[in-house]
Enzyme design. Structure first.
Site: not given
Length: 381
Positions: A157, A324, A357
């Site tokens: 991320s 995601d 995610h």
């Protein structure tokens, strides 16, 4: 056997603080004259210091990536499933370094810290930060540890953005760049989610323009709502449906009853928001989401990512997850395409996962095997 004594655990770990007295010039034009970073390490540094791996954390992460701080800890570090003896980031092979980024709220210098110029907490006056500021401070940390070159810089991320920035800012100081569930820049939708979360904090009457510490209060409600907004975007619709559906926690839809109905998912989100708001700092949340919004890898290279990546000298591993929607697979494919166009060595894994995610933090056999295979290729001598 306790959790900390399990054979694949790094066991009990103790964070330490590194003090930096050399001024750090920031992208904003401001300078931090001194600052501190809180760090944890796992495994042993080899004789020629060539087996070091840097873990870059995401938005709400910190230095505690693996192991336990005490036998009473209920949960290990945030990436414990992937760091330890025999795990993908194998601490029998690698010396792993994890830190709380500058501006964080887990001990590193940030908005909660004392501004030496005023003797009061920095609060909202803490300098605005960019991803490159974190990378420059991490390079100073590497210097302090005697590490000239990382075997790998790894991040998921927002951490993946830091890893990519490392490859451009210090191309000769890492041999592998590992980018998981990330992107070269945020979409307008992602920026919108972040701004909505920030507004929840900014509009809290206890925020006091970021100077809540001097008022001896805290914008707990605003931060809790911000976390609820963010948490929704980290999960997939399928997972939320499976976990909660339309199940009720209290109340009934029977006719003739006027009781308030509460869905399980509502209760879950409130719990997540309340827990987060007790442990995180509102100014740090604002600072880090803005750094996330501002990141654009190719901005300074004519908006051409392949031109940007030509600066890199390392090999790359990129991973994405099918559900995601915050950092969808298309964003990772863009990274891979740009790397191929820049004639860089890149391996790519697209992982089937129902978890959205958050999948990069959770157990997944395909992800674990692919990640392990790539890391096993990394030479440490």
């Amino acid at each position: 056997m306790t959790q900390s004594s399990a054979p694949d655990s790094v066991g009990l770990v103790t964070p330490f603080t590194v003090q930096f007295d050399e001024p750090l010039r920031l992208a904003s034009g401001r300078t931090l004259e001194t600052y501190e970073l809180v760090v944890e390490t796992y495994g042993s540094l080899n004789a020629n210091k060539s087996n070091a791996v840097l873990i870059c954390h995401a938005l709400s992460g910190d230095h505690h990536a693996a192991g336990f701080h005490s036998e009473e800890d209920r949960k290990p570090g945030w990436w414990d499933g992937y760091i330890g003896p025999g795990k993908p980031i194998d601490t029998d092979k690698f010396f792993v370094v994890s830190l709380n980024n500058l501006g964080g709220c887990s001990g590193s210098t940030g908005p909660r810290s004392i501004n030496p110029a005023t003797g009061s907490p920095w609060g909202a006056d803490f300098p605005k930060l960019r991803v490159r500021d974190w990378v420059h401070s991490q390079a100073r940390l590497a210097d302090s540890l005697g590490i000239d070159q990382w075997a790998a810089v790894i991040g998921g991320s927002l951490g993946g953005m830091q890893a990519m920035r490392w490859a451009l800012e210090y191309p000769d100081r890492l041999r592998h760049c590992i980018v998981i569930a990330s992107a070269m820049k945020l979409s307008a939708q992602n920026i919108a989610f972040n701004e909505t979360a920030r507004q929840a904090i900014l509009k809290d009457p206890e925020f006091y323009h970021g100077d809540y510490q001097s008022h001896d209060t805290y914008p707990k409600n605003g931060l809790a709502i911000a976390r609820m907004i963010g948490h929704i975007t980290y999960l997939s619709d399928d997972v939320m449906g499976e976990k909660f559906g339309r199940e009720l926690r209290t109340g009934s839809f029977d006719q003739g009853l006027e009781d308030l109905v509460e869905f399980q998912v509502e209760s879950y989100l409130r719990y997540q928001g309340d827990t987060f708001s007790r442990n995180f700092d509102a100014n740090t949340y604002i600072l880090m989401t803005r750094a996330l919004d501002y990141f654009d890898l190719a901005r300074e290279y004519g908006d051409d990512a392949s031109v940007a990546f030509r600066r890199a000298q390392c090999d790359f591993y990129v991973a994405s997850f099918s559900t995601d929607w915050r950092f969808p697979v298309e964003r990772s494919r863009e990274i891979v395409d740009a790397l191929i166009d820049a004639q860089k060595n890149v391996s790519y894994t697209e992982v089937e996962s129902p978890y959205g995610h958050d999948a990069f933090l959770l157990p997944n056999e395909h992800y674990r095997e692919a990640f392990s295979r790539y890391l096993a290729r990394i030479e440490t001598e």
